[in-house]
Enzyme design. Structure first.
Site, PDB file in Angstrom:
ATOM      1  N   GLU A 124     -15.757 -18.126  86.925  1.00 52.22           N
ATOM      2  CA  GLU A 124     -16.518 -17.167  86.143  1.00 52.22           C
ATOM      3  C   GLU A 124     -17.628 -16.517  86.967  1.00 52.22           C
ATOM      4  O   GLU A 124     -18.224 -17.140  87.841  1.00 52.22           O
ATOM      5  CB  GLU A 124     -17.098 -17.860  84.909  1.00 52.22           C
ATOM      6  CG  GLU A 124     -15.996 -18.103  83.902  1.00 52.22           C
ATOM      7  CD  GLU A 124     -16.403 -18.978  82.730  1.00 52.22           C
ATOM      8  OE1 GLU A 124     -15.888 -18.741  81.642  1.00 52.22           O
ATOM      9  OE2 GLU A 124     -17.218 -19.885  82.910  1.00 52.22           O
ATOM     10  N   CYS A 137     -24.458 -13.274  89.074  1.00 52.71           N
ATOM     11  CA  CYS A 137     -24.417 -14.729  89.252  1.00 52.71           C
ATOM     12  C   CYS A 137     -23.002 -15.108  89.670  1.00 52.71           C
ATOM     13  O   CYS A 137     -22.051 -14.885  88.911  1.00 52.71           O
ATOM     14  CB  CYS A 137     -24.808 -15.367  87.921  1.00 52.71           C
ATOM     15  SG  CYS A 137     -24.691 -17.154  87.949  1.00 52.71           S
ATOM     16  N   CYS A 144     -17.054 -28.616  89.823  1.00 56.63           N
ATOM     17  CA  CYS A 144     -18.149 -29.164  90.623  1.00 56.63           C
ATOM     18  C   CYS A 144     -17.894 -30.663  90.803  1.00 56.63           C
ATOM     19  O   CYS A 144     -17.424 -31.320  89.874  1.00 56.63           O
ATOM     20  CB  CYS A 144     -19.477 -28.940  89.898  1.00 56.63           C
ATOM     21  SG  CYS A 144     -20.928 -29.366  90.889  1.00 56.63           S
ATOM     22  N   CYS A 148     -24.010 -33.383  86.578  1.00 53.35           N
ATOM     23  CA  CYS A 148     -25.297 -33.353  85.900  1.00 53.35           C
ATOM     24  C   CYS A 148     -24.996 -33.384  84.399  1.00 53.35           C
ATOM     25  O   CYS A 148     -24.114 -32.664  83.930  1.00 53.35           O
ATOM     26  CB  CYS A 148     -26.054 -32.095  86.291  1.00 53.35           C
ATOM     27  SG  CYS A 148     -26.250 -31.976  88.088  1.00 53.35           S
ATOM     28  N   CYS A 151     -24.933 -30.157  82.110  1.00 55.63           N
ATOM     29  CA  CYS A 151     -24.248 -28.966  82.617  1.00 55.63           C
ATOM     30  C   CYS A 151     -22.773 -28.966  82.229  1.00 55.63           C
ATOM     31  O   CYS A 151     -22.064 -29.940  82.460  1.00 55.63           O
ATOM     32  CB  CYS A 151     -24.395 -28.908  84.136  1.00 55.63           C
ATOM     33  SG  CYS A 151     -23.427 -27.594  84.886  1.00 55.63           S
ATOM     34  N   GLY A 217     -20.334 -24.611  90.488  1.00 58.06           N
ATOM     35  CA  GLY A 217     -20.238 -25.306  91.760  1.00 58.06           C
ATOM     36  C   GLY A 217     -21.554 -25.531  92.473  1.00 58.06           C
ATOM     37  O   GLY A 217     -22.584 -24.939  92.139  1.00 58.06           O
ATOM     38  N   GLU A 218     -21.517 -26.427  93.453  1.00 54.57           N
ATOM     39  CA  GLU A 218     -22.680 -26.731  94.279  1.00 54.57           C
ATOM     40  C   GLU A 218     -22.478 -26.014  95.624  1.00 54.57           C
ATOM     41  O   GLU A 218     -21.674 -26.441  96.453  1.00 54.57           O
ATOM     42  CB  GLU A 218     -22.786 -28.261  94.466  1.00 54.57           C
ATOM     43  CG  GLU A 218     -23.804 -28.706  95.498  1.00 54.57           C
ATOM     44  CD  GLU A 218     -25.174 -28.028  95.397  1.00 54.57           C
ATOM     45  OE1 GLU A 218     -25.832 -28.122  94.359  1.00 54.57           O
ATOM     46  OE2 GLU A 218     -25.579 -27.381  96.387  1.00 54.57           O
ATOM     47  N   SER A 249     -28.950 -21.624  94.711  1.00 57.60           N
ATOM     48  CA  SER A 249     -29.489 -22.699  93.880  1.00 57.60           C
ATOM     49  C   SER A 249     -28.748 -23.990  94.194  1.00 57.60           C
ATOM     50  O   SER A 249     -27.521 -24.018  94.233  1.00 57.60           O
ATOM     51  CB  SER A 249     -29.308 -22.332  92.399  1.00 57.60           C
ATOM     52  OG  SER A 249     -29.684 -23.419  91.583  1.00 57.60           O
ATOM     53  N   SER A 271     -32.784 -27.181  91.556  1.00 58.02           N
ATOM     54  CA  SER A 271     -32.627 -27.646  90.173  1.00 58.02           C
ATOM     55  C   SER A 271     -33.342 -28.981  90.056  1.00 58.02           C
ATOM     56  O   SER A 271     -32.767 -30.025  90.336  1.00 58.02           O
ATOM     57  CB  SER A 271     -31.145 -27.818  89.858  1.00 58.02           C
ATOM     58  OG  SER A 271     -30.510 -26.570  89.905  1.00 58.02           O
ATOM     59  N   LEU A 272     -34.598 -28.940  89.643  1.00 57.19           N
ATOM     60  CA  LEU A 272     -35.409 -30.160  89.653  1.00 57.19           C
ATOM     61  C   LEU A 272     -35.233 -30.947  88.342  1.00 57.19           C
ATOM     62  O   LEU A 272     -34.769 -32.082  88.354  1.00 57.19           O
ATOM     63  CB  LEU A 272     -36.880 -29.789  89.882  1.00 57.19           C
ATOM     64  CG  LEU A 272     -37.827 -30.947  90.148  1.00 57.19           C
ATOM     65  CD1 LEU A 272     -37.436 -31.725  91.389  1.00 57.19           C
ATOM     66  CD2 LEU A 272     -39.272 -30.462  90.272  1.00 57.19           C
ATOM     67  N   HIS A 273     -35.625 -30.361  87.249  1.00 54.85           N
ATOM     68  CA  HIS A 273     -35.354 -30.858  85.884  1.00 54.85           C
ATOM     69  C   HIS A 273     -36.027 -32.169  85.478  1.00 54.85           C
ATOM     70  O   HIS A 273     -35.956 -32.561  84.310  1.00 54.85           O
ATOM     71  CB  HIS A 273     -33.848 -30.996  85.624  1.00 54.85           C
ATOM     72  CG  HIS A 273     -33.061 -29.770  85.946  1.00 54.85           C
ATOM     73  ND1 HIS A 273     -33.454 -28.512  85.560  1.00 54.85           N
ATOM     74  CD2 HIS A 273     -31.903 -29.587  86.641  1.00 54.85           C
ATOM     75  CE1 HIS A 273     -32.560 -27.621  85.984  1.00 54.85           C
ATOM     76  NE2 HIS A 273     -31.619 -28.242  86.649  1.00 54.85           N
ATOM     77  N   ASN A 348     -29.153 -24.431  77.430  1.00 55.07           N
ATOM     78  CA  ASN A 348     -28.079 -23.688  76.774  1.00 55.07           C
ATOM     79  C   ASN A 348     -27.032 -24.672  76.294  1.00 55.07           C
ATOM     80  O   ASN A 348     -26.386 -25.337  77.104  1.00 55.07           O
ATOM     81  CB  ASN A 348     -27.448 -22.702  77.760  1.00 55.07           C
ATOM     82  CG  ASN A 348     -28.372 -21.542  78.035  1.00 55.07           C
ATOM     83  OD1 ASN A 348     -28.903 -20.925  77.128  1.00 55.07           O
ATOM     84  ND2 ASN A 348     -28.590 -21.272  79.312  1.00 55.07           N
ATOM     85  N   CYS A 391     -26.736 -19.940  81.923  1.00 54.14           N
ATOM     86  CA  CYS A 391     -26.702 -21.023  82.902  1.00 54.14           C
ATOM     87  C   CYS A 391     -26.068 -22.264  82.317  1.00 54.14           C
ATOM     88  O   CYS A 391     -26.412 -22.665  81.215  1.00 54.14           O
ATOM     89  CB  CYS A 391     -28.118 -21.445  83.269  1.00 54.14           C
ATOM     90  SG  CYS A 391     -28.982 -20.275  84.226  1.00 54.14           S
TER      91      CYS A 391
END
Ligand code: SAH
Ligand code: SF4
Length: 420
Positions: A124, A137, A144, A148, A151, A217-218, A249, A271-273, A348, A391
């Site tokens: 996507e 984006c 991935c 996480c 996600c 993906g990473e 990111s 991406s700390l979170h 989201n 996201c």
């Protein structure tokens, strides 16, 4: 893919016309200069002409968005015919295109099947128009390897890394669909002016002004291909997206962060979170391997870091999980001394997600603490929620393969990510 009627006469007994499916010609859309050089040599272009021909093709493909060789009026007819016989300028196939009520567009794209693919993988890509910019984006992997917990992509196994061409292909396709090329599409215009006319779209009129590697993906687990793709995207004689407007990111693949800064030099988002390892271990499991202190050290050492080139820290707001005011204060303390921006991302939701988005009042209270510490407008408005384009909502319908069936085993660092 073309269906070709087999010209040989059918045997008398056969009542049907036999059909032969010809394999698709390799596409040059998304190719690097080196790929183009090789492609030209392979069809017999003399070595001494190759440089000039590469620069012609480059301009047609990346300035004009040519989708056919016929439009390349400054290339000899004979070479155009040879190019056409061996190659195409095909983009990824569009499976669906959705337009959100806020103008956000999401494409589900089908990639060409590679030898190890169980079926053609799908990814996507999302375009987010805003008043002063347009952000594309893009995805770097199908699925991935990391998982996480908040996600949606993380619930999909890695199918494979994207090739550099597939990464660039997303940009070409988006420019096609939103009409973002220098001229009417060269492929459709007979006698279009040559690239030498320099009818470039001024930056101020470009629709896609920014690119973020925040799709599926990473990206640091597909370092080489992402790097090659970014070099094509940033090339000043082609797509010309400045590296200051490209953001990678990462969930925090510490050993690759400095290398990315040195070799690619784009903007960086982390991406700390969470503000402590216990919680981050749970939300972003790669933290068990690369904990917060190591991650922040890599950030402090990021090449070129300055007030003009800050790192963005992404923080997803999860109700009752990471959204307390002591955590807001801990976040500010943690980032002290790092030239940083903070993006608070409302969670989201996706079907079956184990979290809820924080209440709006709580997000505002959290933001106030962050604002008071000197970070401006930190809440990211969710875009394209109605079409699951926000996201972490991205998740294509590609076949989920068992680990033993994966087309391309994650190599090197990717394998260490585990999970998936
Ligand atoms: N793998 C990379 C880039 C893709 S994810 C990374 O993790 O950084 C892009 C961003 O979306 C990351 O900040 C990620 O944490 C965030 N994200 C993922 N799922 C989300 C969700 N459901 N709601 C809000 N943000 C999410
Ligand atoms: Fe992968 Fe990023 Fe999603 Fe984590 S947030 S699972 S690293 S895509």
């Amino acid at each position: 893919m073309a269906l070709v009627i087999d010209p040989s006469p059918a045997p008398a007994s056969a009542q049907t016309v036999s059909q032969v499916i010809s394999p698709p010609k390799p596409s040059l859309a998304g190719a690097s200069r080196d790929d183009l050089r090789l492609a030209l040599l392979q069809i017999g272009v003399p070595e001494k002409q190759v440089r000039m021909r590469v620069s012609q093709l480059w301009s047609w493909i990346y300035v004009r968005g040519a989708a056919s060789f016929d439009a390349m009026t400054d290339v000899s007819k004979e070479l155009r015919a040879r190019l056409k016989a061996h190659y195409s300028l095909a983009r990824p196939d569009i499976v669906t295109e959705q337009v959100s009520t806020d103008g956000t567009r999401k494409w589900l794209l089908r990639l060409e099947r590679q030898p190890n693919d169980a079926k053609a993988p799908e990814i996507e890509t999302v375009y987010i128009p805003e008043a002063d910019r347009g952000t594309l984006c893009i995805s770097s992997q199908v699925g991935c390897t990391l998982n996480c917990t908040f996600c949606h992509t993380g619930t999909q196994r890695l199918v494979r890394n994207l090739t550099a061409q597939e990464i660039v292909g997303q940009i070409l396709l988006a420019r096609d669909r939103i009409g973002d090329w220098a001229l009417p599409k060269a492929g459709n215009v007979a006698g279009a002016a040559t690239p030498q006319d320099k009818c470039l779209l001024p930056d101020s009129e470009r629709k896609i002004t920014n690119i973020v590697l925040m799709g599926m993906g990473e990206p640091l687990y597909n370092f080489a291909h992402v790097k090659e793709a970014i070099d094509v995207a940033a090339d000043g004689e082609g797509l010309s997206v400045s590296k200051r407007r490209i953001t990678l990111s990462t969930s925090g693949i510490v050993p690759e962060i400095g290398r990315w800064g040195t070799e690619a030099g784009t903007m960086l988002a982390i991406s700390l979170h969470a503000t402590n390892d216990v919680l981050r271990d749970e939300l972003v499991p790669i933290n068990r391997k690369y904990p917060i202190a190591a991650l922040l050290k890599a950030c402090r050492d990021y090449p070129g870091l300055s007030n003009a080139k800050r790192i963005t820290f992404e923080y997803v707001m999860l109700k009752g999980v990471n959204d307390s005011l002591p955590e807001a204060r801990a976040l500010v303390r943690l980032l002290a001394g790092i030239p940083a921006k903070i993006n608070l991302i409302p969670f989201n939701p996706w079907p079956g997600a184990p979290y809820e988005c924080s209440d709006w009042e709580q997000i505002e209270r959290f933001a106030e603490v962050v604002n008071k510490a000197g970070y401006a407008s930190p809440v990211r408005t969710p875009r394209g929620r109605d079409i699951q384009a926000a996201c972490g909502q991205l998740r294509s319908a590609s076949v989920k393969l068992r680990a033993s069936e994966r087309s391309v085993p994650p190599t090197g660092a990717a394998a260490e990510g585990g999970g998936g």
